[in-house]
Design a protein around this motif. Structure first.
Motif, PDB file in Angstrom:
ATOM      1  N   ILE A 224       0.843  -1.197   0.000  1.00  8.25           N
ATOM      2  CA  ILE A 224       0.000   0.000   0.000  1.00  8.25           C
ATOM      3  C   ILE A 224       0.879   1.248   0.000  1.00  8.25           C
ATOM      4  CG2 ILE A 224      -1.621   1.370   1.376  1.00  8.25           C
ATOM      5  CD1 ILE A 224      -2.885  -1.265   2.278  1.00  8.25           C
ATOM      6  N   ARG A 225       1.918   1.232   0.826  1.00  7.00           N
ATOM      7  CA  ARG A 225       2.838   2.371   0.879  1.00  7.00           C
ATOM      8  C   ARG A 225       3.488   2.620  -0.479  1.00  7.00           C
ATOM      9  NH1 ARG A 225       8.024   3.431   1.207  1.00  7.00           N
ATOM     10  NH2 ARG A 225       8.577   1.219   1.246  1.00  7.00           N
ATOM     11  N   GLN A 226       3.948   1.545  -1.097  1.00  4.27           N
ATOM     12  CA  GLN A 226       4.607   1.680  -2.399  1.00  4.27           C
ATOM     13  C   GLN A 226       3.649   2.222  -3.470  1.00  4.27           C
ATOM     14  OE1 GLN A 226       6.090  -2.296  -3.022  1.00  4.27           O
ATOM     15  NE2 GLN A 226       7.932  -1.965  -1.771  1.00  4.27           N
ATOM     16  N   LEU A 227       2.407   1.737  -3.432  1.00  2.00           N
ATOM     17  CA  LEU A 227       1.414   2.205  -4.406  1.00  2.00           C
ATOM     18  C   LEU A 227       1.028   3.658  -4.150  1.00  2.00           C
ATOM     19  CD1 LEU A 227      -0.849  -0.967  -4.671  1.00  2.00           C
ATOM     20  CD2 LEU A 227       0.617  -0.025  -6.449  1.00  2.00           C
ATOM     21  N   CYS A 228       0.971   4.024  -2.867  1.00  2.00           N
ATOM     22  CA  CYS A 228       0.682   5.428  -2.542  1.00  2.00           C
ATOM     23  C   CYS A 228       1.785   6.340  -3.070  1.00  2.00           C
ATOM     24  CB  CYS A 228       0.529   5.603  -1.031  1.00  2.00           C
ATOM     25  SG  CYS A 228      -1.032   4.995  -0.364  1.00  2.00           S
TER      26      CYS A 228
ATOM     27  N   LEU B 281     -13.982   5.921   2.066  1.00  2.00           N
ATOM     28  CA  LEU B 281     -14.273   7.350   2.136  1.00  2.00           C
ATOM     29  C   LEU B 281     -13.333   8.039   3.109  1.00  2.00           C
ATOM     30  CD1 LEU B 281     -16.029   9.778   1.392  1.00  2.00           C
ATOM     31  CD2 LEU B 281     -17.628   9.072   3.205  1.00  2.00           C
ATOM     32  N   LYS B 282     -13.034   7.382   4.220  1.00  2.00           N
ATOM     33  CA  LYS B 282     -12.146   7.978   5.215  1.00  2.00           C
ATOM     34  C   LYS B 282     -10.742   8.162   4.649  1.00  2.00           C
ATOM     35  CE  LYS B 282     -11.110   7.692  10.127  1.00  2.00           C
ATOM     36  NZ  LYS B 282     -11.437   7.015  11.397  1.00  2.00           N
ATOM     37  N   LEU B 283     -10.273   7.184   3.896  1.00  2.00           N
ATOM     38  CA  LEU B 283      -8.955   7.292   3.284  1.00  2.00           C
ATOM     39  C   LEU B 283      -8.925   8.415   2.248  1.00  2.00           C
ATOM     40  CD1 LEU B 283      -7.928   3.545   2.737  1.00  2.00           C
ATOM     41  CD2 LEU B 283      -7.212   5.090   4.571  1.00  2.00           C
ATOM     42  N   LEU B 284      -9.966   8.499   1.456  1.00  2.00           N
ATOM     43  CA  LEU B 284     -10.018   9.536   0.430  1.00  2.00           C
ATOM     44  C   LEU B 284     -10.126  10.930   1.048  1.00  2.00           C
ATOM     45  CD1 LEU B 284     -12.350   7.816  -2.204  1.00  2.00           C
ATOM     46  CD2 LEU B 284      -9.874   8.148  -2.333  1.00  2.00           C
ATOM     47  N   ARG B 285     -10.835  11.042   2.170  1.00  2.00           N
ATOM     48  CA  ARG B 285     -10.905  12.330   2.864  1.00  2.00           C
ATOM     49  C   ARG B 285      -9.537  12.726   3.412  1.00  2.00           C
ATOM     50  NH1 ARG B 285     -16.591  11.563   6.273  1.00  2.00           N
ATOM     51  NH2 ARG B 285     -17.987  12.377   4.639  1.00  2.00           N
ATOM     52  N   ALA B 286      -8.794  11.739   3.901  1.00  2.00           N
ATOM     53  CA  ALA B 286      -7.444  12.016   4.391  1.00  2.00           C
ATOM     54  C   ALA B 286      -6.566  12.542   3.261  1.00  2.00           C
ATOM     55  CB  ALA B 286      -6.837  10.754   5.004  1.00  2.00           C
ATOM     56  N   GLU B 287      -6.713  11.952   2.074  1.00  2.00           N
ATOM     57  CA  GLU B 287      -5.934  12.409   0.925  1.00  2.00           C
ATOM     58  C   GLU B 287      -6.369  13.817   0.506  1.00  2.00           C
ATOM     59  OE1 GLU B 287      -3.207  12.621  -2.083  1.00  2.00           O
ATOM     60  OE2 GLU B 287      -3.340  11.155  -0.449  1.00  2.00           O
ATOM     61  N   ALA B 288      -7.669  14.059   0.524  1.00  4.63           N
ATOM     62  CA  ALA B 288      -8.176  15.388   0.155  1.00  4.63           C
ATOM     63  C   ALA B 288      -7.672  16.458   1.118  1.00  4.63           C
ATOM     64  CB  ALA B 288      -9.703  15.375   0.126  1.00  4.63           C
ATOM     65  N   ASP B 289      -7.681  16.149   2.431  1.00  7.74           N
ATOM     66  CA  ASP B 289      -7.180  17.100   3.428  1.00  7.74           C
ATOM     67  C   ASP B 289      -5.694  17.366   3.227  1.00  7.74           C
ATOM     68  OD1 ASP B 289      -9.687  17.279   4.552  1.00  7.74           O
ATOM     69  OD2 ASP B 289      -9.273  15.877   6.187  1.00  7.74           O
ATOM     70  N   HIS B 290      -4.947  16.300   2.938  1.00  4.19           N
ATOM     71  CA  HIS B 290      -3.509  16.431   2.699  1.00  4.19           C
ATOM     72  C   HIS B 290      -3.239  17.349   1.512  1.00  4.19           C
ATOM     73  CE1 HIS B 290       0.677  15.355   1.936  1.00  4.19           C
ATOM     74  NE2 HIS B 290       0.329  15.027   0.699  1.00  4.19           N
TER      75      HIS B 290
ATOM     76  N   GLY C 121      -1.394  11.528   1.378  1.00  9.29           N
ATOM     77  CA  GLY C 121      -2.209  11.694   2.572  1.00  9.29           C
ATOM     78  C   GLY C 121      -2.795  10.411   3.112  1.00  9.29           C
ATOM     79  N   ILE C 122      -2.701   9.324   2.354  1.00 11.62           N
ATOM     80  CA  ILE C 122      -3.357   8.082   2.768  1.00 11.62           C
ATOM     81  C   ILE C 122      -2.492   7.246   3.704  1.00 11.62           C
ATOM     82  CG2 ILE C 122      -4.179   5.833   1.943  1.00 11.62           C
ATOM     83  CD1 ILE C 122      -5.382   7.203  -0.443  1.00 11.62           C
ATOM     84  N   TYR C 123      -1.269   6.944   3.303  1.00  7.54           N
ATOM     85  CA  TYR C 123      -0.461   6.002   4.079  1.00  7.54           C
ATOM     86  C   TYR C 123      -0.144   6.487   5.492  1.00  7.54           C
ATOM     87  CZ  TYR C 123       3.025   2.581   5.347  1.00  7.54           C
ATOM     88  OH  TYR C 123       3.702   1.586   6.001  1.00  7.54           O
ATOM     89  N   PRO C 124       0.187   7.775   5.721  1.00  7.91           N
ATOM     90  CA  PRO C 124       0.507   8.196   7.093  1.00  7.91           C
ATOM     91  C   PRO C 124      -0.610   7.927   8.092  1.00  7.91           C
ATOM     92  CG  PRO C 124       1.206   9.864   5.532  1.00  7.91           C
ATOM     93  CD  PRO C 124       0.406   8.873   4.759  1.00  7.91           C
ATOM     94  N   GLY C 125      -1.858   7.932   7.646  1.00  6.37           N
ATOM     95  CA  GLY C 125      -2.965   7.697   8.569  1.00  6.37           C
ATOM     96  C   GLY C 125      -3.579   6.327   8.450  1.00  6.37           C
ATOM     97  N   LEU C 126      -2.876   5.436   7.743  1.00  5.46           N
ATOM     98  CA  LEU C 126      -3.455   4.122   7.489  1.00  5.46           C
ATOM     99  C   LEU C 126      -3.647   3.311   8.765  1.00  5.46           C
ATOM    100  CD1 LEU C 126      -4.441   2.053   5.420  1.00  5.46           C
ATOM    101  CD2 LEU C 126      -2.065   1.267   5.190  1.00  5.46           C
TER     102      LEU C 126
END
Length: 253
Positions: free
Chosen positions: A8-12, A43-52, A19-24
């Motif tokens: 997941i980290r590598q794909l991110c 949705l939570k992951l995508l919101r984290a990316e949007a905030d980032h 914004g996704i992996y740090p809060g995974l």
């Protein structure tokens, strides 16, 4: 699980989803604890990316805005009788005038808060998502003089061409040579229909012809600047002089 998280980290990193992996880990723990469904978890992951991305974009806008220190208007004293009431300040900070492509002229003697107000409005605009830039008149002149020869100034010029808001501090503080006066008029002529302009000046518009040494250019420039414009006249004693500091002790010797 660790191998999955590693992938997941590598794909991110590959897809630049910073914004996704740090809060995974926290998201996984919350999902297990709350028995979150797949859609809610996604949705939570995508919101984290949007905030980032929102924070990253704001940081970029702040970096290019060129704001001076102390630009925040939250602590601005509107109780001082200098022509800027709390009501006016509140209306300006709503930023509706930017959407309407209105200009603002802050006019008055040195030290009454023109630059503070202008830079604060620019900061508000940056935080609201606008492409807003604070430049002194000298900055603008330097860009116009060197944009065809210096790549960084050409980049700056193209950036200003796409602005939502341009603040020009201390306009007409010094006389302009004819060539630069023409270039400045052309610059304003290109941006005034698409961007709001805030200027600070201690010169009345009637004095601009003298600074430009050309009444025709001054008239054409004012025609564009003042067509949709709010002129705010500030007055009072200089804040800097009233709060002047000294490195000597306050002693009578």
């Amino acid at each position: 699980m660790e191998s999955v998280k590693q992938e997941i980290r590598q794909l991110c990193e590959q897809f630049r989803l910073g914004g996704i992996y740090p809060g995974l880990d926290a998201a996984l723990q919350d999902a297990e604890k709350e028995n979150t469904g797949y859609a809610a978890f996604t949705l939570k992951l995508l919101r984290a990316e949007a905030d980032h991305r929102s924070r990253r974009d704001e940081a970029k806008r702040l970096k290019t805005a060129g704001l001076p220190r102390g630009a925040d208007l939250d602590g601005f004293d509107t109780t001082v009788d200098n022509g800027m009431s709390a009501k006016k300040m509140g209306q300006l900070r709503e930023l509706n005038w930017i959407d309407q492509i209105f200009n603002v002229v802050l006019m008055g003697p040195s030290g009454v808060g023109k630059t503070r107000i202008a830079s604060g409005l620019c900061l508000d605009a940056v935080k609201a998502g606008y492409k807003a830039y604070f430049r002194t008149m000298q900055d603008i002149v330097n860009t116009l003089r060197t944009k065809d020869a210096v790549p960084s100034q050409n980049t700056e010029y193209r950036r200003l061409m796409k602005a939502n808001l341009i603040v020009i501090d201390d306009i007409m503080l010094f006389p302009l040579q004819k060539e630069i006066a023409v270039a400045f008029f052309n610059f304003i002529n290109q941006v005034y229909e698409n961007a709001s302009i805030v200027i600070t000046t201690n010169k009345a518009p009637t004095e601009w012809a003298k600074m430009l040494d050309d009444e025709v250019i001054a008239t054409a420039l004012l025609d564009r600047m003042l067509y949709r414009c709010e002129i705010i006249r500030l007055s009072g004693d200089s804040y800097r002089m009233k709060n002047r500091k000294s490195f000597f002790d306050n002693q009578n010797d």
